[in-house]
Enzyme design. Structure first.
Site, PDB file in Angstrom:
ATOM      1  N   GLN A  72       1.180 -11.210  15.017  1.00  0.00           N
ATOM      2  CA  GLN A  72       0.619 -10.151  14.170  1.00  0.00           C
ATOM      3  C   GLN A  72      -0.542  -9.473  14.901  1.00  0.00           C
ATOM      4  O   GLN A  72      -1.530 -10.120  15.262  1.00  0.00           O
ATOM      5  CB  GLN A  72       0.143 -10.724  12.826  1.00  0.00           C
ATOM      6  CG  GLN A  72      -0.141  -9.595  11.829  1.00  0.00           C
ATOM      7  CD  GLN A  72      -0.726 -10.049  10.512  1.00  0.00           C
ATOM      8  OE1 GLN A  72      -1.620 -10.893  10.476  1.00  0.00           O
ATOM      9  NE2 GLN A  72      -0.252  -9.476   9.411  1.00  0.00           N
ATOM     10  N   HIS A 128      -0.250  -5.239  11.762  1.00  0.00           N
ATOM     11  CA  HIS A 128      -0.977  -5.599  10.534  1.00  0.00           C
ATOM     12  C   HIS A 128      -1.571  -4.323   9.935  1.00  0.00           C
ATOM     13  O   HIS A 128      -2.621  -3.860  10.367  1.00  0.00           O
ATOM     14  CB  HIS A 128      -2.077  -6.601  10.885  1.00  0.00           C
ATOM     15  CG  HIS A 128      -2.711  -7.281   9.710  1.00  0.00           C
ATOM     16  ND1 HIS A 128      -2.514  -6.879   8.409  1.00  0.00           N
ATOM     17  CD2 HIS A 128      -3.540  -8.359   9.652  1.00  0.00           C
ATOM     18  CE1 HIS A 128      -3.202  -7.679   7.597  1.00  0.00           C
ATOM     19  NE2 HIS A 128      -3.829  -8.578   8.333  1.00  0.00           N
ATOM     20  N   ASN A 134     -10.428  -7.105   0.565  1.00  0.00           N
ATOM     21  CA  ASN A 134     -11.479  -6.579   1.440  1.00  0.00           C
ATOM     22  C   ASN A 134     -12.068  -5.260   0.929  1.00  0.00           C
ATOM     23  O   ASN A 134     -12.421  -4.385   1.718  1.00  0.00           O
ATOM     24  CB  ASN A 134     -10.959  -6.434   2.881  1.00  0.00           C
ATOM     25  CG  ASN A 134     -10.858  -7.790   3.557  1.00  0.00           C
ATOM     26  OD1 ASN A 134     -11.795  -8.585   3.483  1.00  0.00           O
ATOM     27  ND2 ASN A 134      -9.732  -8.077   4.180  1.00  0.00           N
ATOM     28  N   TYR A 192      -7.669  -3.861   6.263  1.00  0.00           N
ATOM     29  CA  TYR A 192      -8.157  -3.757   7.646  1.00  0.00           C
ATOM     30  C   TYR A 192      -7.958  -2.334   8.186  1.00  0.00           C
ATOM     31  O   TYR A 192      -7.629  -1.421   7.425  1.00  0.00           O
ATOM     32  CB  TYR A 192      -7.487  -4.834   8.510  1.00  0.00           C
ATOM     33  CG  TYR A 192      -7.899  -6.217   8.059  1.00  0.00           C
ATOM     34  CD1 TYR A 192      -9.230  -6.623   8.166  1.00  0.00           C
ATOM     35  CD2 TYR A 192      -6.994  -7.101   7.474  1.00  0.00           C
ATOM     36  CE1 TYR A 192      -9.638  -7.878   7.713  1.00  0.00           C
ATOM     37  CE2 TYR A 192      -7.390  -8.355   7.022  1.00  0.00           C
ATOM     38  CZ  TYR A 192      -8.714  -8.740   7.148  1.00  0.00           C
ATOM     39  OH  TYR A 192      -9.118  -9.972   6.703  1.00  0.00           O
ATOM     40  N   ARG A 222       3.409  -5.054   8.444  1.00  0.00           N
ATOM     41  CA  ARG A 222       3.026  -5.585   7.132  1.00  0.00           C
ATOM     42  C   ARG A 222       2.229  -4.534   6.353  1.00  0.00           C
ATOM     43  O   ARG A 222       1.277  -3.970   6.882  1.00  0.00           O
ATOM     44  CB  ARG A 222       2.188  -6.846   7.289  1.00  0.00           C
ATOM     45  CG  ARG A 222       2.000  -7.577   5.969  1.00  0.00           C
ATOM     46  CD  ARG A 222       1.264  -8.886   6.115  1.00  0.00           C
ATOM     47  NE  ARG A 222       1.889  -9.895   5.249  1.00  0.00           N
ATOM     48  CZ  ARG A 222       1.253 -10.942   4.741  1.00  0.00           C
ATOM     49  NH1 ARG A 222      -0.015 -11.150   5.019  1.00  0.00           N
ATOM     50  NH2 ARG A 222       1.877 -11.808   3.967  1.00  0.00           N
ATOM     51  N   GLY A 271       2.975 -18.324   2.660  1.00  0.00           N
ATOM     52  CA  GLY A 271       1.661 -18.533   3.256  1.00  0.00           C
ATOM     53  C   GLY A 271       1.207 -19.970   3.104  1.00  0.00           C
ATOM     54  O   GLY A 271       1.484 -20.822   3.950  1.00  0.00           O
ATOM     55  N   ASN A 316      -4.029  -5.500   3.787  1.00  0.00           N
ATOM     56  CA  ASN A 316      -5.213  -6.299   3.443  1.00  0.00           C
ATOM     57  C   ASN A 316      -6.567  -5.658   3.750  1.00  0.00           C
ATOM     58  O   ASN A 316      -7.539  -6.363   4.036  1.00  0.00           O
ATOM     59  CB  ASN A 316      -5.112  -7.689   4.096  1.00  0.00           C
ATOM     60  CG  ASN A 316      -3.926  -8.469   3.564  1.00  0.00           C
ATOM     61  OD1 ASN A 316      -3.335  -8.090   2.559  1.00  0.00           O
ATOM     62  ND2 ASN A 316      -3.545  -9.542   4.229  1.00  0.00           N
TER      63      ASN A 316
HETATM   64  C1  LIG Z   1      -5.766 -19.373   5.226  1.00  0.00           C
HETATM   65  C2  LIG Z   1      -5.155 -18.018   5.062  1.00  0.00           C
HETATM   66  C3  LIG Z   1      -5.166 -17.138   6.138  1.00  0.00           C
HETATM   67  C4  LIG Z   1      -4.539 -15.882   6.051  1.00  0.00           C
HETATM   68  N1  LIG Z   1      -4.506 -15.065   7.152  1.00  0.00           N
HETATM   69  C5  LIG Z   1      -3.778 -13.915   7.128  1.00  0.00           C
HETATM   70  C6  LIG Z   1      -3.589 -13.143   8.311  1.00  0.00           C
HETATM   71  O1  LIG Z   1      -4.045 -13.502   9.400  1.00  0.00           O
HETATM   72  N2  LIG Z   1      -2.870 -12.000   8.203  1.00  0.00           N
HETATM   73  C7  LIG Z   1      -2.324 -11.572   7.015  1.00  0.00           C
HETATM   74  O2  LIG Z   1      -1.677 -10.517   6.975  1.00  0.00           O
HETATM   75  N3  LIG Z   1      -2.472 -12.316   5.886  1.00  0.00           N
HETATM   76  C8  LIG Z   1      -3.153 -13.470   5.925  1.00  0.00           C
HETATM   77  N4  LIG Z   1      -3.244 -14.263   4.790  1.00  0.00           N
HETATM   78  C9  LIG Z   1      -2.426 -13.907   3.609  1.00  0.00           C
HETATM   79  C10 LIG Z   1      -1.096 -14.670   3.642  1.00  0.00           C
HETATM   80  O3  LIG Z   1      -0.294 -14.224   4.732  1.00  0.00           O
HETATM   81  C11 LIG Z   1      -0.305 -14.453   2.344  1.00  0.00           C
HETATM   82  O4  LIG Z   1      -0.168 -13.072   2.129  1.00  0.00           O
HETATM   83  C12 LIG Z   1      -0.968 -15.101   1.127  1.00  0.00           C
HETATM   84  O5  LIG Z   1      -1.348 -16.435   1.398  1.00  0.00           O
HETATM   85  C13 LIG Z   1      -0.029 -15.073  -0.088  1.00  0.00           C
HETATM   86  O6  LIG Z   1       1.169 -15.796   0.186  1.00  0.00           O
HETATM   87  P1  LIG Z   1       1.417 -17.275  -0.450  1.00  0.00           P
HETATM   88  O7  LIG Z   1       1.292 -17.099  -1.944  1.00  0.00           O
HETATM   89  O8  LIG Z   1       2.764 -17.689  -0.013  1.00  0.00           O
HETATM   90  O9  LIG Z   1       0.313 -18.162   0.073  1.00  0.00           O
HETATM   91  C14 LIG Z   1      -3.899 -15.489   4.849  1.00  0.00           C
HETATM   92  C15 LIG Z   1      -3.927 -16.379   3.744  1.00  0.00           C
HETATM   93  C16 LIG Z   1      -4.515 -17.622   3.855  1.00  0.00           C
HETATM   94  C17 LIG Z   1      -4.477 -18.568   2.675  1.00  0.00           C
END
Ligand SMILES: Cc1cc2nc3c(=O)[nH]c(=O)nc-3n(C[C@H](O)[C@H](O)[C@H](O)COP(=O)(O)O)c2cc1C
Length: 367
Positions: free
Chosen positions: A102, A178, A238, A183, A230, A324, A181
């Site tokens: 990513q 990416h 954010n 960014y 994404r 995630g 979120n």
């Molecule tokens: C510890 C952690 C780190 C994450 N880092 C990123 C990231 O680097 N890039 C991103 O697009 N989303 C990131 N997310 C969001 C996850 O990719 C995902 O969208 C979110 O956890 C919801 O999915 P889930 O319900 O399956 O956990 C992060 C989430 C968590 C919990």
């Protein structure tokens, strides 16, 4: 009929199943923001398609020193980082897995202490986000940004191009842009944040320009069949704020991505890591209408459990499901989903940072 465990060709990437590891920042890179041996082990554990995941998306990795916003996140701009990632991709491929990286620029979600020579973060705007980041001193409010100039926007697009080239050199099967979120790319996309008056601000077409130009140069550099993206049309993550017309904006973006022939679009449905349904707050979005505009693979994420994931694939609402938190605590996620075994839950205190295996590579597999 397709199901969660059936194969899928995604652009040039042949996947054994539809279970995807979502991008997950873990803040564990070594000096120079270089991936290390424990990171190799973490990804290797999750790589075997029959038990691990059909596709791994790495943690977000900055395309340049100015793209960093949190402590100890890995980069993909230096030769040392490329060499570090090569060990990760070799380990994943040795297990039979597939992995994309990513590509990240945080924009205004950063702090001067994380940037070269204490530089100010950059964005579409000079308005600061009301949020915090994690620095060497702990949590701190993000620093006020300055707006990128037109020549700097051109340089940033070139940074994305080089990062994509580096990713292929490092052995990745592809990249995920990416654009989610809150960014940098989303700071340009949404009119809640972008207050520019040049060719990159104002109209929807202008606000989408940077994202589509980034996608275009990456496609030129490595091919559309190895490029995904994404998006998170309504996430409040954010402090990005809601766009005045997210449906029109993201339909315009996805049509542009479809023209470029991207391998996949990955959408976060609802608030990232939070509610999927924001209609109580008056925020709605027609995700099926967005999917209709894209002929490539459609990946969805946010709060999926086994039943939701199986239903989404079997009814054609999605082609791929990204998990995630389940991917953090279950290195054998595909195996557990297939056997309908209980899923382990991650230790929330150990999501970010650390240098040992605790809460990182010590989650057991079944059997
Ligand atoms: C510890 C952690 C780190 C994450 N880092 C990123 C990231 O680097 N890039 C991103 O697009 N989303 C990131 N997310 C969001 C996850 O990719 C995902 O969208 C979110 O956890 C919801 O999915 P889930 O319900 O399956 O956990 C992060 C989430 C968590 C919990």
């Amino acid at each position: 009929m397709s199901n969660l465990f059936s194969p899928l060709q995604v652009g040039q990437i042949a996947l054994e199943n539809r279970v995807v590891m979502a991008p997950l920042t873990r803040n564990r890179a070594s000096a120079g923001r270089v991936p290390n041996d424990l990171m190799v082990e973490y990804y290797r554990q999750r790589a075997k398609p029959a038990t691990g995941m059909g596709l791994i998306i790495t943690e977000a990795s900055q395309i340049s020193p100015m793209g960093q916003g949190y402590l100890d996140t890995p980069g993909i701009y230096s030769p040392e980082q490329v060499a570090g990632w090569k060990k990760v991709t070799d380990a994943v491929h040795a297990e039979g897995g597939k992995i994309v990286i990513q590509l990240w620029h945080v924009g205004r979600i950063s702090h001067t202490s994380l940037l070269p020579e204490g530089a100010q973060p950059v964005s579409s705007t000079e308005k600061a986000a009301n949020t915090k980041t994690y620095t060497a001193e702990g949590f701190a409010p993000v620093s006020a940004p300055r707006a990128l100039t037109l020549p700097e926007i051109a340089e940033t697009i070139e940074d994305y191009r080089k990062a994509a080239r580096n990713a292929i050199e490092a052995g990745f099967d592809g990249v995920e842009i990416h654009a989610a979120n809150g960014y940098l790319l989303e700071q340009f996309l949404r009119d809640s944040c972008n207050d520019r008056t040049d060719a990159y601000g104002g109209s929807m077409e202008n606000r989408a320009r940077l994202t589509l130009e980034v996608a275009t140069v990456i496609v030129e550099e490595i091919g559309a069949g190895r490029t995904g993206i994404r998006l998170s049309p309504i996430t409040p993550a954010n402090d990005i704020g809601q766009d005045s017309n997210p449906q029109a904006l993201f339909e315009y973006v996805v049509k542009g991505l479809a023209r470029l022939g991207l391998a996949y679009v990955h959408v976060v449905e609802g608030a990232t890591g939070g509610p999927r349904d924001l209609s109580d707050e008056g925020i709605t979005f027609d995700f099926p209408a967005l999917k209709k505009l894209f002929p490539g693979a459609w990946m969805v994420n946010n709060g999926y459990d086994r039943a939701m994931a199986m239903d989404a694939i079997e009814t054609g609402k999605a082609d791929l499901i990204a998990f995630g938190k389940p991917a953090i605590a279950n290195p054998d996620l595909t195996y557990r989903l297939e056997k309908n075994a209980e899923l382990a839950v991650p230790d929330m205190k150990r999501l970010y940072g650390g240098s040992g295996p605790e809460g990182y590579t010590d989650y057991p597999s079944l059997g």
